[in-house]
Design a protein around this motif. Sequence first.
Motif, mmCIF file in Angstrom:
data_model
loop_
_atom_site.group_PDB
_atom_site.id
_atom_site.type_symbol
_atom_site.label_atom_id
_atom_site.label_comp_id
_atom_site.label_asym_id
_atom_site.label_seq_id
_atom_site.Cartn_x
_atom_site.Cartn_y
_atom_site.Cartn_z
ATOM 1 N N PRO A 44 0.798 -1.235 0.000
ATOM 2 C CA PRO A 44 0.000 0.000 0.000
ATOM 3 C C PRO A 44 0.822 1.272 0.000
ATOM 4 O O PRO A 44 0.427 2.265 -0.626
ATOM 5 C CB PRO A 44 -0.827 -0.132 1.289
ATOM 6 C CG PRO A 44 -0.898 -1.594 1.562
ATOM 7 C CD PRO A 44 0.419 -2.150 1.095
ATOM 8 N N TRP A 45 1.968 1.283 0.719
ATOM 9 C CA TRP A 45 2.762 2.510 0.742
ATOM 10 C C TRP A 45 3.243 2.871 -0.659
ATOM 11 O O TRP A 45 3.089 4.002 -1.107
ATOM 12 C CB TRP A 45 3.958 2.366 1.676
ATOM 13 C CG TRP A 45 4.574 3.698 2.047
ATOM 14 C CD1 TRP A 45 4.420 4.376 3.211
ATOM 15 C CD2 TRP A 45 5.416 4.520 1.207
ATOM 16 N NE1 TRP A 45 5.113 5.566 3.167
ATOM 17 C CE2 TRP A 45 5.725 5.684 1.958
ATOM 18 C CE3 TRP A 45 5.922 4.390 -0.072
ATOM 19 C CZ2 TRP A 45 6.535 6.698 1.450
ATOM 20 C CZ3 TRP A 45 6.721 5.415 -0.586
ATOM 21 C CH2 TRP A 45 7.021 6.546 0.182
ATOM 22 N N THR A 46 3.801 1.885 -1.352
ATOM 23 C CA THR A 46 4.357 2.164 -2.670
ATOM 24 C C THR A 46 3.270 2.619 -3.639
ATOM 25 O O THR A 46 3.441 3.591 -4.372
ATOM 26 C CB THR A 46 5.083 0.925 -3.228
ATOM 27 O OG1 THR A 46 6.196 0.635 -2.380
ATOM 28 C CG2 THR A 46 5.587 1.176 -4.638
ATOM 29 N N ALA A 47 2.136 1.925 -3.652
ATOM 30 C CA ALA A 47 1.040 2.320 -4.546
ATOM 31 C C ALA A 47 0.538 3.720 -4.189
ATOM 32 O O ALA A 47 0.259 4.539 -5.075
ATOM 33 C CB ALA A 47 -0.093 1.302 -4.465
ATOM 34 N N GLY A 48 0.449 4.005 -2.899
ATOM 35 C CA GLY A 48 0.001 5.325 -2.476
ATOM 36 C C GLY A 48 0.987 6.405 -2.851
ATOM 37 O O GLY A 48 0.603 7.494 -3.310
ATOM 38 N N TYR A 49 2.267 6.126 -2.661
ATOM 39 C CA TYR A 49 3.298 7.100 -2.994
ATOM 40 C C TYR A 49 3.313 7.394 -4.490
ATOM 41 O O TYR A 49 3.448 8.553 -4.909
ATOM 42 C CB TYR A 49 4.660 6.583 -2.537
ATOM 43 C CG TYR A 49 5.802 7.526 -2.822
ATOM 44 C CD1 TYR A 49 5.927 8.728 -2.140
ATOM 45 C CD2 TYR A 49 6.758 7.212 -3.781
ATOM 46 C CE1 TYR A 49 6.984 9.591 -2.404
ATOM 47 C CE2 TYR A 49 7.814 8.063 -4.050
ATOM 48 C CZ TYR A 49 7.921 9.255 -3.359
ATOM 49 O OH TYR A 49 8.959 10.114 -3.629
#
Length: 284
Positions: free
Chosen positions: A211-216
């Motif tokens: 989720p962090w990478t997709a959100g970033y």
Amino acid sequence: MLLSTREPFDGAAVLAFLAARAIAGVEEVRGETYRRTLALPHAGAILALTPRAGGVEAAFALDDARDEDEAVARSRALFGLDVDPAAVAAVLGADPDLGPLVARRPGLRVPGVVDGWEIAARAVLGQQVSVAAARKLAGRITATLGAPLARADGALTHRFPSPAAVAAAPDEAFPMPRSRIRALREVASAGLLLDTPASAPGLLDLWGIGPWTAGYVALRLGDPDVFLSGDVAVVRSLRELGLTTEDASRWRPFRSFAVLHLWANLTKDGAPARPDGGDAPALG
């Protein structure tokens, strides 16, 4: 030409963010100017972008003149020039806790991207390493897999590697853990058209992407309302302000800008700090 924007505009903060992550051969910051190579729809180009009062002074060396409009659009996106700072300030500036940060840096913009594949790849390369290490890794891979320019332009010598080049490269081309090699190949082979924030959630279907990478990636692609609740730097900044991630709901629809202000809150010069959380990239 001057690519105009509405004031206030903190172009220096975007420039500092890009400088800290500049990939050798592909990007450089020379004085107050950001320069980089880029593949555009018809041919290659070199962009030179200098923040000024009221916008960014842009100079393009285009291999095909038909790419000028695209070069302008990508340059505007990179520096967040289409943002309405008054709208952001009306929400974040009125907040009792975030307001002082906004007052200190009223023109802070979310750094954008010039290529969706590139930002996704850089995010994977930077997972769980420092900015300096990720930058060095990206430079080594670019020197091996990036298409060389017909003629070097100062420090600019290559374009960022294409998805096809990354997907076909042997493991030896990537001096990093096998798990990250697999994740990078997943992104390179997926064929995702990462051209809008709405395309970023497709990354979650790939191995090694959380989720962090997709959100970033969505944040960098221009979604104004991404909150990186798992980001270590965000959580730390919230704690310093006596807040928790639950407070972020009141910053809609500009939570991406709240993230930038929370990062800037952790640095002496106000430039966005290194994002670092969960599966977070150091480079981005």
